[in-house]
Scaffold this active site. Structure first.
Site, PDB file in Angstrom:
ATOM      1  N   SER A 169      44.238  -4.816  16.212  1.00 32.36           N
ATOM      2  CA  SER A 169      43.362  -3.733  16.644  1.00 32.36           C
ATOM      3  C   SER A 169      44.138  -2.420  16.720  1.00 32.36           C
ATOM      4  O   SER A 169      44.727  -1.999  15.722  1.00 32.36           O
ATOM      5  CB  SER A 169      42.725  -4.109  17.988  1.00 32.36           C
ATOM      6  OG  SER A 169      41.627  -3.287  18.288  1.00 32.36           O
ATOM      7  N   GLU A 263      32.799  -8.264  11.622  1.00 28.30           N
ATOM      8  CA  GLU A 263      33.142  -7.639  12.903  1.00 28.30           C
ATOM      9  C   GLU A 263      33.167  -6.115  12.776  1.00 28.30           C
ATOM     10  O   GLU A 263      33.129  -5.550  11.680  1.00 28.30           O
ATOM     11  CB  GLU A 263      34.497  -8.138  13.385  1.00 28.30           C
ATOM     12  CG  GLU A 263      35.653  -7.691  12.516  1.00 28.30           C
ATOM     13  CD  GLU A 263      36.963  -7.684  13.270  1.00 28.30           C
ATOM     14  OE1 GLU A 263      37.108  -6.825  14.147  1.00 28.30           O
ATOM     15  OE2 GLU A 263      37.830  -8.528  12.962  1.00 28.30           O
ATOM     16  N   HIS A 293      36.166 -10.266  16.991  1.00 25.98           N
ATOM     17  CA  HIS A 293      37.304  -9.363  16.843  1.00 25.98           C
ATOM     18  C   HIS A 293      38.595 -10.062  17.268  1.00 25.98           C
ATOM     19  O   HIS A 293      38.660 -10.662  18.345  1.00 25.98           O
ATOM     20  CB  HIS A 293      37.053  -8.123  17.700  1.00 25.98           C
ATOM     21  CG  HIS A 293      38.121  -7.085  17.642  1.00 25.98           C
ATOM     22  ND1 HIS A 293      38.509  -6.473  16.472  1.00 25.98           N
ATOM     23  CD2 HIS A 293      38.893  -6.543  18.627  1.00 25.98           C
ATOM     24  CE1 HIS A 293      39.454  -5.593  16.729  1.00 25.98           C
ATOM     25  NE2 HIS A 293      39.719  -5.627  18.028  1.00 25.98           N
TER      26      HIS A 293
END
Length: 330
Positions: A169, A263, A293
């Site tokens: 991320s 996602e 995620h």
């Protein structure tokens, strides 16, 4: 250290569809976790609640493996921890891991479970950098801490060619920023870098478009944008340390990217792949069926996490081996 070529894997060697457990988890999260995250305010109380909520989810569905060794590191301003799965010893090679969650929410502790599984899969120790979080510490605090962690590993005697960087991320954004920073400052690059659901567009425009097509189970794109803005407030969106760009011919190591095909950050992963390949950097992109995620961190929720980490381990071994051969030849 530039290598050309690219691969997009959306079916070959991957499941054709998400497991039933992953599908149920995604549907339940849309009705539950997504709604809660979407309602949390971007103030001290909301941030405290968000940190606690994500820590609980990570601990429940991605616990640290039994027998894992954890050693805290405190070296000046640097904070982090060494994570070694049972039977893994310190050696000449290691993984340097950069956690994600919007520069605000997570920590080395929340990602200890993922690090333990990476250590087991690769047979390598994992150094988790515990960078400073927003809103207490805004840009470029996190990026500075990530760069300091890499320099610390080199100062401890690790060769760059014996290191592989990982991140998820926002940690994916920080990982790419580190590689570009290394290039600008003449610091030797690692053998390779892998990223889970990397955040590339800090405006979350790409994420918002994907979120409209199918709601992301973890949080609405607007909630992610609120977190990121706590880190980037006062900065231009066009800053070269925020809007990352890989110029043609930039000598980056091989990249390996995994994301859920549906996602919120799937388009960010595609963007990174396209940008890297256009610059002549070797980059493999795997789009796994499903929409959780950073599913690699949640093996008790998404059974695909195990096979995905095994493929990451193959990349790590290959990158280290290729670099070793390259050094012997040169």
């Amino acid at each position: 250290m530039t290598s050309t070529g690219s691969t997009v894997t959306s079916g070959a060697g991957l499941p054709r569809s998400a497991s039933v457990r992953a599908q149920i988890a995604a549907a339940a999260s849309v009705a539950g976790l997504r709604q809660v995250n979407g309602l949390l305010p971007a103030n001290r109380a909301g941030i405290w609640a968000g940190r606690g909520l994500i820590a609980a989810v990570m601990a429940a569905f991605g616990p640290t493996l039994p027998g894992t060794s954890v050693v805290e590191v405190r070296a000046g301003d640097l904070r982090g921890e060494w994570v070694r799965a049972a039977g893994v010893e310190h050696g000449e090679r290691a993984i340097y891991y950069i956690h994600g969650s919007g520069y605000v929410v997570c920590s080395a502790r929340t990602h200890r479970g993922l690090a333990s599984r990476l250590s087991k899969a690769t047979g390598l120790p994992v150094f988790l950098v515990d960078y400073r979080l927003a809103p207490e510490h805004r840009f470029p605090a996190a990026a500075q801490d990530v760069a300091a962690g890499y320099r610390w590993l080199l100062e401890k005697g690790y060769l760059a060619s014996d290191l592989v960087i990982g991140g998820d991320s926002a940690g994916g954004h920080l990982a790419l920023d580190l590689l570009l920073h290394n290039d600008r400052t003449g610091i030797v690059q690692p053998a390779g870098a892998f990223m889970f659901s990397p955040l590339m567009d800090l405006t979350l425009t790409l994420a918002e478009q994907q979120d409209r097509r199918r709601p992301d189970p973890m949080a609405p794109a607007r909630a992610g944008r609120r977190l990121v803005e706590l880190y980037t407030r006062g900065q231009s969106a066009a800053s070269p340390r925020l809007r990352l760009d890989i110029a043609p011919g930039t000598p980056l190591p091989p990249l390996f990217v995994q994301a859920g095909a549906e996602e919120m950050l799937s388009d960010d992963a595609r963007h990174l792949h396209e940008m890297a390949c256009a610059a002549g950097v070797r980059c493999e992109l795997e789009l796994w069926p499903g929409r959780i995620h950073v599913f690699q961190a949640l093996p008790l929720l998404v059974p695909e996490a195990g096979p995905a980490l095994r493929r990451v381990a193959e990349f790590v071994r290959s990158a280290l081996a290729e670099n070793s051969v390259r050094e012997r030849v040169s």
